[in-house]
Motif scaffolding. Structure first.
Motif, PDB file in Angstrom:
ATOM      1  N   TRP A 112      -8.416   9.710 -13.557  1.00 57.38           N
ATOM      2  CA  TRP A 112      -8.115  10.012 -12.425  1.00 57.38           C
ATOM      3  C   TRP A 112      -6.351   9.311 -12.099  1.00 57.38           C
ATOM      4  N   LEU A 113      -6.337   8.243 -12.265  1.00 53.91           N
ATOM      5  CA  LEU A 113      -5.217   7.688 -12.177  1.00 53.91           C
ATOM      6  C   LEU A 113      -3.932   8.113 -13.023  1.00 53.91           C
ATOM      7  N   MET A 114      -4.247   8.444 -14.293  1.00 50.11           N
ATOM      8  CA  MET A 114      -3.349   8.818 -15.172  1.00 50.11           C
ATOM      9  C   MET A 114      -2.796  10.461 -14.906  1.00 50.11           C
ATOM     10  N   ALA A 115      -3.926  11.172 -14.307  1.00 47.10           N
ATOM     11  CA  ALA A 115      -3.812  12.466 -13.969  1.00 47.10           C
ATOM     12  C   ALA A 115      -2.692  12.429 -12.460  1.00 47.10           C
ATOM     13  N   ARG A 116      -3.092  11.503 -11.636  1.00 45.45           N
ATOM     14  CA  ARG A 116      -2.393  11.350 -10.369  1.00 45.45           C
ATOM     15  C   ARG A 116      -0.950  10.991 -10.697  1.00 45.45           C
ATOM     16  N   PHE A 117      -0.839  10.139 -11.676  1.00 41.73           N
ATOM     17  CA  PHE A 117       0.649   9.506 -11.650  1.00 41.73           C
ATOM     18  C   PHE A 117       1.280  10.397 -13.061  1.00 41.73           C
ATOM     19  N   ASN A 118       0.686  11.457 -13.263  1.00 42.84           N
ATOM     20  CA  ASN A 118       1.378  12.215 -14.333  1.00 42.84           C
ATOM     21  C   ASN A 118       1.658  11.491 -16.039  1.00 42.84           C
ATOM     22  N   CYS A 119       0.637  10.545 -16.104  1.00 46.01           N
ATOM     23  CA  CYS A 119       0.777   9.660 -17.363  1.00 46.01           C
ATOM     24  C   CYS A 119      -0.288   9.885 -18.277  1.00 46.01           C
ATOM     25  N   ILE A 120      -0.801  11.215 -18.409  1.00 45.07           N
ATOM     26  CA  ILE A 120      -1.950  11.175 -19.348  1.00 45.07           C
ATOM     27  C   ILE A 120      -1.843  11.307 -20.713  1.00 45.07           C
ATOM     28  N   HIS A 121      -2.558  10.133 -21.150  1.00 41.12           N
ATOM     29  CA  HIS A 121      -2.610   9.789 -22.772  1.00 41.12           C
ATOM     30  C   HIS A 121      -3.856   9.483 -23.123  1.00 41.12           C
ATOM     31  N   PRO A 122      -4.567  10.369 -23.923  1.00 36.78           N
ATOM     32  CA  PRO A 122      -5.874  10.236 -24.336  1.00 36.78           C
ATOM     33  C   PRO A 122      -6.437   8.701 -24.579  1.00 36.78           C
ATOM     34  N   PRO A 123      -5.564   8.112 -25.515  1.00 33.44           N
ATOM     35  CA  PRO A 123      -5.793   6.659 -25.810  1.00 33.44           C
ATOM     36  C   PRO A 123      -5.907   5.628 -24.677  1.00 33.44           C
ATOM     37  N   GLY A 124      -5.592   6.101 -23.698  1.00 28.74           N
ATOM     38  CA  GLY A 124      -5.789   5.099 -22.439  1.00 28.74           C
ATOM     39  C   GLY A 124      -7.202   5.072 -21.987  1.00 28.74           C
ATOM     40  N   GLY A 125      -7.732   6.115 -22.209  1.00 28.60           N
ATOM     41  CA  GLY A 125      -9.416   6.011 -21.730  1.00 28.60           C
ATOM     42  C   GLY A 125     -10.173   4.987 -22.845  1.00 28.60           C
ATOM     43  N   ALA A 126      -9.678   5.101 -24.200  1.00 31.37           N
ATOM     44  CA  ALA A 126     -10.319   4.200 -25.165  1.00 31.37           C
ATOM     45  C   ALA A 126      -9.997   2.819 -24.980  1.00 31.37           C
ATOM     46  N   LEU A 127      -8.651   2.538 -24.420  1.00 30.98           N
ATOM     47  CA  LEU A 127      -8.287   1.090 -24.118  1.00 30.98           C
ATOM     48  C   LEU A 127      -9.057   0.715 -22.856  1.00 30.98           C
ATOM     49  N   ALA A 128      -9.392   1.261 -21.829  1.00 31.82           N
ATOM     50  CA  ALA A 128     -10.044   0.991 -20.733  1.00 31.82           C
ATOM     51  C   ALA A 128     -11.510   0.570 -21.288  1.00 31.82           C
ATOM     52  N   LEU A 129     -12.213   1.389 -22.136  1.00 30.29           N
ATOM     53  CA  LEU A 129     -13.651   1.308 -22.693  1.00 30.29           C
ATOM     54  C   LEU A 129     -13.520  -0.114 -23.397  1.00 30.29           C
ATOM     55  N   LEU A 130     -12.485  -0.384 -24.206  1.00 34.49           N
ATOM     56  CA  LEU A 130     -12.195  -1.539 -25.236  1.00 34.49           C
ATOM     57  C   LEU A 130     -12.357  -2.705 -24.122  1.00 34.49           C
ATOM     58  N   ILE A 131     -11.581  -2.790 -23.306  1.00 32.87           N
ATOM     59  CA  ILE A 131     -11.117  -3.965 -22.508  1.00 32.87           C
ATOM     60  C   ILE A 131     -12.778  -4.304 -21.567  1.00 32.87           C
ATOM     61  N   VAL A 132     -13.246  -3.300 -21.267  1.00 35.01           N
ATOM     62  CA  VAL A 132     -14.639  -3.410 -20.468  1.00 35.01           C
ATOM     63  C   VAL A 132     -15.576  -4.118 -21.444  1.00 35.01           C
ATOM     64  N   LEU A 133     -15.577  -3.529 -22.487  1.00 36.17           N
ATOM     65  CA  LEU A 133     -16.651  -4.012 -23.598  1.00 36.17           C
ATOM     66  C   LEU A 133     -16.389  -5.287 -24.440  1.00 36.17           C
ATOM     67  N   ASN A 134     -15.251  -5.967 -24.015  1.00 33.30           N
ATOM     68  CA  ASN A 134     -14.833  -7.378 -24.356  1.00 33.30           C
ATOM     69  C   ASN A 134     -15.062  -8.342 -23.234  1.00 33.30           C
ATOM     70  N   ALA A 135     -15.776  -7.918 -22.322  1.00 30.54           N
ATOM     71  CA  ALA A 135     -15.903  -8.993 -21.050  1.00 30.54           C
ATOM     72  C   ALA A 135     -16.898  -9.783 -21.640  1.00 30.54           C
ATOM     73  N   PRO A 136     -17.293 -10.967 -20.859  1.00 36.08           N
ATOM     74  CA  PRO A 136     -16.359 -11.571 -19.549  1.00 36.08           C
ATOM     75  C   PRO A 136     -15.162 -12.114 -20.000  1.00 36.08           C
ATOM     76  N   TYR A 137     -14.336 -12.208 -18.874  1.00 38.48           N
ATOM     77  CA  TYR A 137     -12.923 -12.678 -18.909  1.00 38.48           C
ATOM     78  C   TYR A 137     -12.703 -14.022 -17.987  1.00 38.48           C
ATOM     79  N   THR A 138     -11.992 -14.807 -18.585  1.00 37.32           N
ATOM     80  CA  THR A 138     -11.605 -15.973 -18.049  1.00 37.32           C
ATOM     81  C   THR A 138     -10.274 -15.879 -17.187  1.00 37.32           C
ATOM     82  N   PRO A 139      -9.723 -16.575 -16.399  1.00 35.96           N
ATOM     83  CA  PRO A 139      -8.251 -16.363 -15.833  1.00 35.96           C
ATOM     84  C   PRO A 139      -7.231 -16.465 -17.143  1.00 35.96           C
TER      85      PRO A 139
END
Length: 392
Positions: A112-139
């Motif tokens: 939604w944000l990529m479409a809203r700000f005209n920055c659609i790039h499919p690997p962005g979805g893969a990056l978001a998924l990768l970051i969530v799967l690497n949780a949890p995070y410390t500061p």
């Protein structure tokens, strides 16, 4: 019975598959090799802790070197998508305890944000998924993740810019350069006046209600080329059928006065310039003569022209004396087999009035003028209309 399901499956799976020419396959593969290897070596050489290539970089490389002209391959979609995906993935991983729901939200919000700000790039979805799967995070790990993504996307963009432009010879990033009006007025070039405009494309995309993965100016270029091909297929004329064959030409050493006399005697506006082997080396036009007339002299234009045309006695002169000194050496040419549709497009784009026709040895075999084209098109249209009329 078996052939019908196979044909249906083939149509569904392969009908719109992307195909690359042999040269583009090699160039894209070479670009990917240099990019991934270069980015990997650069990250490993940095005196920082735990820096490596992220998996979504591989998908980005495919887009940057295979679909480099696509809107999703341009610098802002690359940078914006990685930024959006990183922030969204970290926030979802932090605030949503259920990993599956967090992953779904991260990808959906990133889209939604990529479409809203005209920055659609499919690997962005893969990056978001990768970051969530690497949780949890410390500061500390959040800072490390932000640092890692920033280094990856910066190295990737620099590599894409350098390799595409300087190694593969491609135009990247893609930018739309407005065509210059040939007469320095507000009018569009002739080739664009009867073609598509932005409003036409915007209306079509709005009607389809979908994302079109092609630049606007490239879509217009595809349309124009298709129209030219259709015109050539229907008209079917070539330069050999419309060109003037008895061409009046001059040599490099021909006096200006003699060349001017030939222009007036034959009522023409240009003379091909040939060498002693009859090969084309330039063209001289009425405009070339007029550019040499001294506009600052107090005498009349006729007197100034006569001064230019008159041969200067002696061994030296402060003005041009022969055709080779005023001719245009960079000449656009055609061949006898050149389709008329292609020639018309070039004449319109380059504002040409006369095009020499040469053979394989660069010998002048004819010349095509705007008058020749008008007559040819008039006769073609008239004959077609006459053939379409029902007989009495």
């Amino acid at each position: 019975m078996i052939s019908r399901p196979i044909a249906w499956l083939h149509a569904k799976l392969f009908s719109n598959a992307l195909s690359l020419s042999r040269a583009e396959r090699w160039k894209s593969s070479l670009g990917a090799l240099l990019c991934v290897a270069g980015c990997g070596l650069l990250l490993r050489a940095m005196p920082l802790h735990a820096h490596w290539l992220l998996a979504p970089v591989g998908a980005s490389v495919v887009i940057l070197f295979v679909q480099f002209h696509s809107p999703v391959a341009q610098p802002w979609p690359l940078l914006g998508s990685y930024l959006v995906a990183t922030v969204t993935g970290l926030l979802c991983a932090q605030w949503v305890p259920q990993p599956a729901i967090a992953a779904g939200l991260a990808v959906a919000i990133s889209i939604w944000l990529m479409a809203r700000f005209n920055c659609i790039h499919p690997p962005g979805g893969a990056l978001a998924l990768l970051i969530v799967l690497n949780a949890p995070y410390t500061p500390a790990s959040v800072v490390q993740t932000l640092e890692l993504v920033a280094l990856n996307v910066t190295a990737l963009l620099i590599a894409a810019l350098v390799i595409n432009k300087w190694v593969l010879g491609r135009r990247y990033p893609h930018s739309t350069t407005p065509a210059l009006a040939p007469h320095r007025t507000q009018d569009l070039p002739p080739i664009q006046r009867m073609g598509l405009v932005h409003a036409d494309l915007a209306s079509a995309v709005q009607t389809l209600n979908t994302f079109v993965d092609v630049q606007e100016d490239e879509l217009v270029e595809i349309y124009n080329l298709a129209v030219d091909h259709a015109f050539g297929r229907q008209v079917g004329l070539t330069c050999a059928e419309v060109m003037s064959r008895d061409v009046i030409s001059v040599h490099f050493h021909t006096d200006l006065g003699m060349a001017w006399q030939l222009l007036r005697q034959h009522n023409i506006k240009s003379l091909p310039v040939i060498d002693r082997f009859d090969r084309l080396i330039g063209i001289v036009t009425v405009a070339d003569f007029l550019r040499q007339v001294d506009a600052t002299a107090p005498t009349s234009f006729t007197d100034r022209l006569q001064i230019l045309l008159k041969r200067t006695p002696g061994l030296s002169s402060n003005k041009p004396e022969v055709v080779g000194q005023i001719m245009t050496a960079d000449v656009f040419t055609a061949h006898p087999e050149t389709p008329l549709s292609e020639l018309i497009r070039q004449i319109a784009q380059k504002s040409l009035r006369h095009v020499p026709v040469i053979d394989a040895r660069r010998k002048v075999v004819g010349i095509v003028t705007q008058s020749d084209l008008l007559i040819a098109l008039y006769k073609s249209i008239a004959l077609r209309q006459a053939a379409d009329k029902p007989s009495a």
